[in-house]
Design a protein around this motif. Structure first.
Motif, short mmCIF file in Angstrom:
data_model
loop_
_atom_site.label_atom_id
_atom_site.label_comp_id
_atom_site.label_asym_id
_atom_site.label_seq_id
_atom_site.Cartn_x
_atom_site.Cartn_y
_atom_site.Cartn_z
N ALA A 68 0.83 -1.21 0.00
CA ALA A 68 0.00 0.00 0.00
C ALA A 68 0.86 1.25 0.00
N ARG A 155 -1.10 -20.41 1.06
CA ARG A 155 -2.16 -19.47 0.72
C ARG A 155 -3.26 -20.24 0.01
N MET A 169 -10.09 -11.58 -4.63
CA MET A 169 -8.85 -12.35 -4.69
C MET A 169 -9.10 -13.83 -4.36
N HIS A 201 -2.96 -18.94 4.94
CA HIS A 201 -3.19 -17.54 4.58
C HIS A 201 -4.41 -17.56 3.66
N TYR A 203 -6.81 -15.03 1.81
CA TYR A 203 -7.07 -13.63 1.45
C TYR A 203 -8.12 -13.59 0.35
N SER A 206 -10.28 -7.04 -1.42
CA SER A 206 -9.84 -5.72 -0.96
C SER A 206 -10.98 -4.73 -1.03
N GLN A 207 -10.81 -3.62 -0.32
CA GLN A 207 -11.71 -2.46 -0.44
C GLN A 207 -13.18 -2.82 -0.24
N GLU A 284 -4.33 -8.77 7.67
CA GLU A 284 -3.36 -7.93 6.98
C GLU A 284 -4.07 -6.84 6.21
N LEU A 285 -3.64 -5.63 6.49
CA LEU A 285 -4.33 -4.46 5.93
C LEU A 285 -3.32 -3.50 5.32
N GLY A 286 -3.68 -2.94 4.19
CA GLY A 286 -2.86 -1.92 3.57
C GLY A 286 -3.55 -0.58 3.67
N ARG A 287 -4.48 -0.36 2.73
CA ARG A 287 -5.09 0.98 2.62
C ARG A 287 -5.81 1.41 3.90
C1 LIG Z 1 -2.41 -10.67 -0.37
C2 LIG Z 1 -2.78 -9.25 -0.16
N1 LIG Z 1 -2.67 -8.71 1.06
C3 LIG Z 1 -2.99 -7.43 1.31
C4 LIG Z 1 -3.43 -6.60 0.31
C5 LIG Z 1 -3.71 -5.17 0.66
O1 LIG Z 1 -4.98 -4.76 0.32
P1 LIG Z 1 -5.57 -3.40 0.96
O2 LIG Z 1 -4.57 -2.35 0.72
O3 LIG Z 1 -6.84 -3.20 0.24
O4 LIG Z 1 -5.75 -3.66 2.42
C6 LIG Z 1 -3.59 -7.11 -0.98
C7 LIG Z 1 -4.07 -6.25 -2.06
O5 LIG Z 1 -4.12 -6.55 -3.20
C8 LIG Z 1 -3.24 -8.47 -1.22
O6 LIG Z 1 -3.33 -8.98 -2.43
#
Ligand SMILES: Cc1ncc(COP(=O)(O)O)c(C=O)c1O
Length: 408
Positions: A68, A155, A169, A201, A203, A206-207, A284-287
């Motif tokens: 992110a 995963r 995903m 894992h 996943y 997103s969003q 696990e979070l990015g944005r």
């Molecule tokens: C495996 C994995 N983890 C984390 C993220 C982060 O996503 P976000 O920024 O929406 O939380 C992504 C985004 O594509 C991802 O593919």
């Protein structure tokens, strides 16, 4: 006129201007030396993570998905606030180590890991989230060459997806993860081969802004992990439950109800299947952690009219803010939150199009936006710029070069 997205709650007005971290946009630009400039607020990131921890059960560890925003000072800052890091390449591994993350806090997901990336990660002691049986073979072989038991997790490509997520995903054919029905055999094989087994894992997307969709997905993830472990006859030392928590980018987007997500997860944790009782859980979070903490500042270099439409032409654009231009996975372009940073306290007076400096009609920062009257020299702010901005935009396009970045 088209609506702008909601401005995140982390910013103030000072001397009539937008203030970030208590300093005006013009002072920040002066210190940076030039526009375009990404400014990331420490306070906003810390507040966000604090709110998240308060809402989630203590048992859940928070991992940062550094894709992110890998800006080194931000990474160093966030290292003190999260419990782990998800990387997606050997390059990110180098940045993560430089920022002070310990290998045991890092997991490496992503398709197409090269042998040299597997080698570096396994040597360092990072957990590999395996994306295929082929990658599993290569990871085991790398462990043998190095004389170590590689830390391996699988995963899973689940059969379900996350409802309402902006980017899916999981569910159906995907380049990510291993189809769930093939996971038990591989898990058994890894354990029998002497790998340091780390679990799963899962996943899925997103969003997502819909708490109910996230709650449903997390329940499905727990059920699936438990079933796969039973079928394989293995335990689950660690379960990365994914993330997908979204942020409001557009008009009428509402913030995710994180308290509802946390309450539902606490209920689930009170009633865990027996083979997950000793599991360490992570999301696990990015944005969600950094997206709303960032502002992209650019300067108006021209003001022109074409067929009764006023254009404010800036020195920024899609080469730094691909997502705000609508060209990063969106079907219909909508306006991100934006403002005239140098006239933040002024009332809206006119409807304008804010564009970047690239000679392509794709280079749009705000369409038909109702804003205070602005002129050459004024600063424009595009919000929600803390994630997938600087590092996810084609900064080399047309020889423009990278934007400046700053953590305040
Ligand atoms: C495996 C994995 N983890 C984390 C993220 C982060 O996503 P976000 O920024 O929406 O939380 C992504 C985004 O594509 C991802 O593919």
């Amino acid at each position: 006129m088209k609506p702008l997205g909601p401005i995140p709650p982390y910013f103030d007005t000072l001397d009539g201007e937008l203030a970030i971290g208590g300093r005006t946009a013009s002072a920040l630009v002066k210190e940076a030396g030039d526009t375009p400039l990404f400014v990331y607020s420490r306070d906003a990131i810390a507040r966000r993570i604090g709110e998240l921890r308060a809402a989630l059960p203590d048992r859940v560890r928070i991992h940062y998905a550094m894709k992110a925003n890998p800006y080194a000072p931000l990474l160093e800052f966030i290292a003190d606030h999260v419990d782990g890091l998800d990387i997606a390449s050997g390059g990110e591994l180098v940045m993560a180590r430089e920022a002070g993350f310990l290998p045991r806090e890092i997991s490496f997901a992503g398709p197409g890991k090269r042998d040299r990336e597997l080698h570096a990660a396994i040597k360092a002691g990072v957990t590999i989230n395996l994306e295929s049986e082929g990658e599993a073979e290569r990871a085991l072989a790398t462990g043998k060459v190095l004389g170590v038991a590689p830390r391996l997790a699988i995963r899973v490509n689940p059969s379900f997806e996350m409802r309402g997520s902006g980017m899916k995903m999981g569910g159906g054919a995907k380049p990510f993860g291993i189809d769930e029905e093939r996971v038990p055999a591989l898990a058994r094989k890894l354990v029998d081969a002497g790998a340091h087994w780390r679990g799963f894992h899962i996943y899925t997307g997103s969003q997502a802004l819909d708490a109910e969709a996230i709650i449903e997905t997390q329940a499905n993830v727990l059920t699936l992990a438990s079933r796969l472990a039973s079928e394989a006859g293995v335990d689950v030392p660690h379960l990365n439950m994914g993330g997908g928590f979204g942020i409001p980018y557009f008009d009428r987007d509402t913030p995710l109800d994180i308290k509802a997500v946390g309450a539902a997860l606490s209920e689930r944790f009170a009633d865990l299947p027996h083979n997950l009782l000793n599991t360490d859980f992570a999301i696990e979070l990015g944005r969600y952690l950094v997206g709303e903490a960032g502002v992209y500042l650019c300067r108006i270099v021209d003001r022109k009219v074409s067929h009764d439409t006023t254009y404010l032409v800036t020195d920024g654009g899609l080469h730094h803010q691909l997502a705000a231009s609508g060209n990063f996975g969106t079907v219909v372009r909508r306006n991100y939150p934006a403002a005239i940073a140098s006239r933040y306290a002024s009332a809206p007076e006119e409807v304008v199009n804010i564009v970047g400096c690239l000679c392509t009609p794709l280079d749009r920062l705000a369409d038909q936006a109702h804003l205070p009257r602005a002129d050459v020299g004024d600063l424009v702010a595009v919000f929600c710029a803390g994630a997938y901005g600087a590092s996810a935009s084609p900064s080399a396009f047309l020889g423009q070069g990278a934007a400046k970045e700053m953590l305040v």
